[in-house]
Design a protein around this motif. Sequence first.
Motif, PDB file in Angstrom:
ATOM      1  N   GLU A 546       0.838  -1.207   0.000  1.00 47.85           N
ATOM      2  CA  GLU A 546       0.000   0.000   0.000  1.00 47.85           C
ATOM      3  C   GLU A 546       0.866   1.247   0.000  1.00 47.85           C
ATOM      4  OE1 GLU A 546      -2.839  -0.116   3.177  1.00 47.85           O
ATOM      5  OE2 GLU A 546      -3.696  -1.989   2.432  1.00 47.85           O
ATOM      6  N   VAL A 547       1.900   1.214   0.812  1.00 40.85           N
ATOM      7  CA  VAL A 547       2.776   2.384   0.906  1.00 40.85           C
ATOM      8  C   VAL A 547       3.443   2.639  -0.439  1.00 40.85           C
ATOM      9  CG1 VAL A 547       4.734   3.397   2.102  1.00 40.85           C
ATOM     10  CG2 VAL A 547       3.217   1.842   3.314  1.00 40.85           C
ATOM     11  N   MET A 548       3.871   1.572  -1.077  1.00 35.98           N
ATOM     12  CA  MET A 548       4.631   1.718  -2.313  1.00 35.98           C
ATOM     13  C   MET A 548       3.733   1.614  -3.540  1.00 35.98           C
ATOM     14  SD  MET A 548       7.636   2.518  -1.712  1.00 35.98           S
ATOM     15  CE  MET A 548       8.375   2.912  -0.143  1.00 35.98           C
ATOM     16  N   GLU A 549       2.446   1.614  -3.322  1.00 35.28           N
ATOM     17  CA  GLU A 549       1.474   1.616  -4.421  1.00 35.28           C
ATOM     18  C   GLU A 549       1.713   0.499  -5.429  1.00 35.28           C
ATOM     19  OE1 GLU A 549       2.016   5.636  -5.828  1.00 35.28           O
ATOM     20  OE2 GLU A 549       0.088   6.190  -4.945  1.00 35.28           O
ATOM     21  N   THR A 550       1.937  -0.677  -4.912  1.00 36.55           N
ATOM     22  CA  THR A 550       1.990  -1.787  -5.847  1.00 36.55           C
ATOM     23  C   THR A 550       0.959  -2.829  -5.412  1.00 36.55           C
ATOM     24  OG1 THR A 550       3.441  -3.452  -4.911  1.00 36.55           O
ATOM     25  CG2 THR A 550       4.488  -1.468  -5.705  1.00 36.55           C
ATOM     26  N   GLN A 551       0.899  -3.887  -6.149  1.00 38.25           N
ATOM     27  CA  GLN A 551      -0.101  -4.921  -5.871  1.00 38.25           C
ATOM     28  C   GLN A 551       0.569  -6.082  -5.149  1.00 38.25           C
ATOM     29  OE1 GLN A 551      -3.318  -4.222  -6.668  1.00 38.25           O
ATOM     30  NE2 GLN A 551      -3.644  -5.950  -5.291  1.00 38.25           N
ATOM     31  N   ALA A 552       0.159  -6.302  -3.916  1.00 37.71           N
ATOM     32  CA  ALA A 552       0.744  -7.422  -3.183  1.00 37.71           C
ATOM     33  C   ALA A 552       0.224  -8.725  -3.783  1.00 37.71           C
ATOM     34  CB  ALA A 552       0.382  -7.337  -1.708  1.00 37.71           C
ATOM     35  N   ARG A 553       0.999  -9.766  -3.577  1.00 36.52           N
ATOM     36  CA  ARG A 553       0.599 -11.055  -4.134  1.00 36.52           C
ATOM     37  C   ARG A 553      -0.703 -11.531  -3.490  1.00 36.52           C
ATOM     38  NH1 ARG A 553       5.568 -14.666  -3.998  1.00 36.52           N
ATOM     39  NH2 ARG A 553       4.898 -14.894  -1.851  1.00 36.52           N
ATOM     40  N   SER A 554      -0.815 -11.277  -2.224  1.00 41.20           N
ATOM     41  CA  SER A 554      -2.030 -11.692  -1.534  1.00 41.20           C
ATOM     42  C   SER A 554      -2.402 -10.613  -0.530  1.00 41.20           C
ATOM     43  CB  SER A 554      -1.798 -13.026  -0.804  1.00 41.20           C
ATOM     44  OG  SER A 554      -2.814 -13.210   0.156  1.00 41.20           O
ATOM     45  N   SER A 555      -3.664 -10.367  -0.390  1.00 41.21           N
ATOM     46  CA  SER A 555      -4.082  -9.349   0.569  1.00 41.21           C
ATOM     47  C   SER A 555      -4.176  -9.923   1.976  1.00 41.21           C
ATOM     48  CB  SER A 555      -5.415  -8.740   0.134  1.00 41.21           C
ATOM     49  OG  SER A 555      -6.386  -9.784   0.081  1.00 41.21           O
ATOM     50  N   ASP A 556      -4.006 -11.228   2.070  1.00 46.41           N
ATOM     51  CA  ASP A 556      -4.124 -11.872   3.376  1.00 46.41           C
ATOM     52  C   ASP A 556      -2.755 -11.928   4.045  1.00 46.41           C
ATOM     53  OD1 ASP A 556      -4.595 -13.372   5.550  1.00 46.41           O
ATOM     54  OD2 ASP A 556      -5.324 -15.157   4.477  1.00 46.41           O
ATOM     55  N   PRO A 557      -2.575 -11.226   5.154  1.00 43.79           N
ATOM     56  CA  PRO A 557      -1.260 -11.223   5.804  1.00 43.79           C
ATOM     57  C   PRO A 557      -0.785 -12.623   6.182  1.00 43.79           C
ATOM     58  CG  PRO A 557      -2.706  -9.595   6.792  1.00 43.79           C
ATOM     59  CD  PRO A 557      -3.546 -10.388   5.855  1.00 43.79           C
ATOM     60  N   VAL A 597      12.410  10.792  -1.675  1.00 43.72           N
ATOM     61  CA  VAL A 597      11.216   9.984  -1.900  1.00 43.72           C
ATOM     62  C   VAL A 597      10.677   9.588  -0.528  1.00 43.72           C
ATOM     63  CG1 VAL A 597      10.368   7.813  -2.828  1.00 43.72           C
ATOM     64  CG2 VAL A 597      12.061   9.131  -4.101  1.00 43.72           C
ATOM     65  N   PRO A 598       9.413   9.895  -0.264  1.00 46.92           N
ATOM     66  CA  PRO A 598       8.865   9.547   1.046  1.00 46.92           C
ATOM     67  C   PRO A 598       8.997   8.041   1.302  1.00 46.92           C
ATOM     68  CG  PRO A 598       7.305  10.862  -0.226  1.00 46.92           C
ATOM     69  CD  PRO A 598       8.433  10.527  -1.135  1.00 46.92           C
ATOM     70  N   GLY A 599       9.457   7.688   2.464  1.00 54.52           N
ATOM     71  CA  GLY A 599       9.566   6.276   2.808  1.00 54.52           C
ATOM     72  C   GLY A 599      10.864   5.639   2.372  1.00 54.52           C
ATOM     73  N   ILE A 614      15.958   1.755  -0.686  1.00 51.18           N
ATOM     74  CA  ILE A 614      16.227   1.374   0.699  1.00 51.18           C
ATOM     75  C   ILE A 614      15.156   2.045   1.549  1.00 51.18           C
ATOM     76  CG2 ILE A 614      17.894   1.498   2.575  1.00 51.18           C
ATOM     77  CD1 ILE A 614      20.066   1.821   0.374  1.00 51.18           C
ATOM     78  N   LEU A 615      14.451   1.248   2.324  1.00 48.93           N
ATOM     79  CA  LEU A 615      13.324   1.803   3.078  1.00 48.93           C
ATOM     80  C   LEU A 615      13.819   2.607   4.270  1.00 48.93           C
ATOM     81  CD1 LEU A 615      10.854  -1.207   3.063  1.00 48.93           C
ATOM     82  CD2 LEU A 615      10.865   0.809   1.586  1.00 48.93           C
ATOM     83  N   ASP A 616      13.113   3.688   4.520  1.00 49.95           N
ATOM     84  CA  ASP A 616      13.384   4.504   5.693  1.00 49.95           C
ATOM     85  C   ASP A 616      12.381   4.083   6.757  1.00 49.95           C
ATOM     86  OD1 ASP A 616      13.815   6.364   7.594  1.00 49.95           O
ATOM     87  OD2 ASP A 616      13.305   8.105   6.366  1.00 49.95           O
ATOM     88  N   VAL A 617      12.786   3.123   7.589  1.00 48.00           N
ATOM     89  CA  VAL A 617      11.827   2.538   8.509  1.00 48.00           C
ATOM     90  C   VAL A 617      11.347   3.548   9.543  1.00 48.00           C
ATOM     91  CG1 VAL A 617      12.541   0.158   8.201  1.00 48.00           C
ATOM     92  CG2 VAL A 617      13.719   1.571   9.871  1.00 48.00           C
ATOM     93  N   GLU A 618      12.175   4.570   9.822  1.00 53.72           N
ATOM     94  CA  GLU A 618      11.761   5.594  10.785  1.00 53.72           C
ATOM     95  C   GLU A 618      10.578   6.394  10.244  1.00 53.72           C
ATOM     96  OE1 GLU A 618      12.912   6.507  13.826  1.00 53.72           O
ATOM     97  OE2 GLU A 618      14.560   5.061  13.993  1.00 53.72           O
ATOM     98  N   SER A 619      10.654   6.797   8.988  1.00 56.07           N
ATOM     99  CA  SER A 619       9.555   7.612   8.474  1.00 56.07           C
ATOM    100  C   SER A 619       8.339   6.740   8.165  1.00 56.07           C
ATOM    101  CB  SER A 619      10.000   8.406   7.243  1.00 56.07           C
ATOM    102  OG  SER A 619      10.054   7.575   6.114  1.00 56.07           O
ATOM    103  N   LEU A 620       8.575   5.461   7.880  1.00 57.32           N
ATOM    104  CA  LEU A 620       7.412   4.577   7.701  1.00 57.32           C
ATOM    105  C   LEU A 620       6.656   4.428   9.019  1.00 57.32           C
ATOM    106  CD1 LEU A 620       8.795   1.694   5.428  1.00 57.32           C
ATOM    107  CD2 LEU A 620       7.247   3.542   4.801  1.00 57.32           C
TER     108      LEU A 620
END
Lengths: 634, 175
Positions: A546-557, A597-599, A614-620
């Motif tokens: 969701e954060v990266m605006e892509t389609q996850a393989r499954s919506s079920d965690p 880039v945010p995140g 590289i994700l910025d886990v602090e801002s996420l």
Amino acid sequence: MSIDLNQFHAVFFEESQEHIDTMEQLLMALDLEEPDPEDLNSIFRAAHSIKGGSGIFGFTALGKITHVMENLLDQLRNGERHPDTALVDHFLTVLDCLRRILDQYRGGEDIDWDEVEEQVKALEAILNDGKSTPRTSATASSSAEPDANADNDAFGFFDAPEEEPAETADSSGSGDSENWGLFEPEPQAEPSGAEAPDTEAAFGFFEDPASATEPQPAKTASAASAAARPDRSKAKAATPESATIRVGVDKVDSLINLVGELVITQSMLKVLGEDPDNLDTLKMSTVLAELERNTREIQESVMSIRMIPVSFVFNRFPRVVRDLASKMEKQVELVLEGTQTELDKGLIEKLVDPLTHLVRNSIDHGIESPERRREAGKPEKGTIILGASQRGGSIIISISDDGAGLNRGRIMAKARENGLPVSDDMPDAEVWDLIFQPGFSTAEQVTDVSGRGVGMDVVRRNIQQLGGRIEISSQASVGSTFTIQLPLTLAIVDGMGVAVGGQTFIIPLVSIIESMQPPRANLKRLAGSDLLHVREEYWPLLRLAEVMETQARSSDPAEAIVVLIETSKRRYGLVVDELVGQQQVVIKSLEQHYKRVPGAAGATIMGDGSVALILDVESLADIVRDPIVEEEIV
Amino acid sequence: MSDSQRSAESDESQVTRTDVREYLTFSLGEEHYAIDIMAVKEIRGYEAVTRIANAPDFIKGVINLRGDIVPIVDLRIKFNVGTASYDEFTIVIVIQIHDRMVGIVVDGVSDVISLSREERRPPPEFGVAFDSRFLVGLAKVQDHMVILVNIEALISSQELGLVDAVTQEAGNGDS
């Protein structure tokens, strides 16, 4: 034979600078009651080396002063004179003068001969005072003193040589494996010891024990032998100048070894690749693993060349503290801790000014006058602790004093005066933060040391520019601590590759607690947010897709992977499609050609040449919705 | 353009000392554009990009250009010309302005042309996909019109959003 001496001038200046620093440190640390003969010898040798070099290059002003200084030092080390505070003080002013002259020579300026004469006269006055027979320089280096323990001179750097085991200095005739000033406590018994009796020449410098005013060519042979001797202790040396970096031979040697291994691995791969039809896959994977290890080690080795111990900054503070304390009529003891913590050279150089400011502040504002300390029931001598340590990916530098602490009332009053918005129920931390405001000073009187309030905001800005932050903790009449947190700023991080919707992202390994496929029973849903119950805690989940605006393989965690992340703000779980694997990645700037880039903390280039963020886990962490916390607030 | 033509032009420029500049022409849909060749770093084929979340659709993503992370902008989408399709013939012109690099996706690269001051005419007020702020002129090359684009103004414009406002300010300050 004519040799262009100019090429050696830069080396001489650098070395002399180091010798002066060395003398200063040793003089400061000198135990006046019972001076360590080894210390006195080292001071003597340092002065002697400067004298020798300046004689060769015709820097007469330096030679003149160090010559008299040497005579005086010779009396000291021969026990003919006892050092006292006045003498040490005098030596320190002489060293300041030497520094000025050195700068004048370096800058090609005219030498202030009046000052030189003055210093020489003053030294001679001391020399003749109470000494019926001043000794001449002919006795400068008595043969009873093996020059062999000249180890410290060889590289000009050492900390606290008094820790050096006495038997090393006297017996082995070399002691030189301590070139770097880091001592192995065990006695030196290596055979190499005997072969280099004169390591003072290790850098192509001169040692003429008999009559030091006469030049003598550098003993390149011993220089070579010194260089060829790998040092088992960790090498830590570099110059304070930014143009060059002095690297321990052992660091270079280990790099060469690693490159040698790399060459071998490469030829193994070549052999394997020559016959692709009969590829021995097992062998191949072994060699590839070897290659990976090689690469990593070379990387670390190269990075370590840029790393120098913080003692390079810290070592200047004993003098700062001493001078300031006597000026302010306060008694201050400076304790240095963790001086061997290594930090990037670039960072260290930029730390000097902020740290100097903070230390001055601590003496000026923190430590009280002896009378006031006595009234408060504290020892008259205040203590300032300058410490450094590494914590994860950060370096922590702290300056603590046992002084009066920050005065909340006065800061508040001053803030009101400056028209800053304050309220009486502000937490301490916020009040302390006020002193970082421009133009803020609560010193009762402006001194030439501090109190003009131009400093703290600059200190904070400097530190922020280095990507660090500064925090204050303070307690009235107990003391204050300034803590600076700096990133290691290595261009390489350990990361975990994760894939979401066909894209790869890198999570810095330091923030990952664990990765797991969550059992369905542990997944809860509360107020529209997913929670994972694990480690006896409820972790809010953030879907990376969701954060990266892509389609996850499954919506079920439950069909995805959850990476548990810990940041300074909160802990959360990041939902990704799969783990790609752990690897080291080189951080590349996104801002250089694009923008933030945010995140994302940056980008890196993967093995196939593609770019991964590289994700910025602090801002996420800021966008994680934690229904439990929100509920508590409601 | 033939060699003789080119040499004739350069001779002329030396004699008359007119302000001759070279431009790289490219096509977007049916229109022909030209940019100052000094801003062009290289021309390469379109390759897979790494998408960036929350970016406008004309920013295709970033690529690795020999270790630099370079954003790729599709001007066809931005200015709504032609069809944004990607195949082996799709071209990326890498532009370098000061220290920043940007790749722009175009339909094709045509030629390098030299234009003297007289040949460069004022830009049209309308009828082009580009905002007139980014145009510097118009030129007739053989049988068609070429629109001269101020690529620096375009790349650093707020509209493209390739540069953070802060860095842009700093950049302006420098220049």
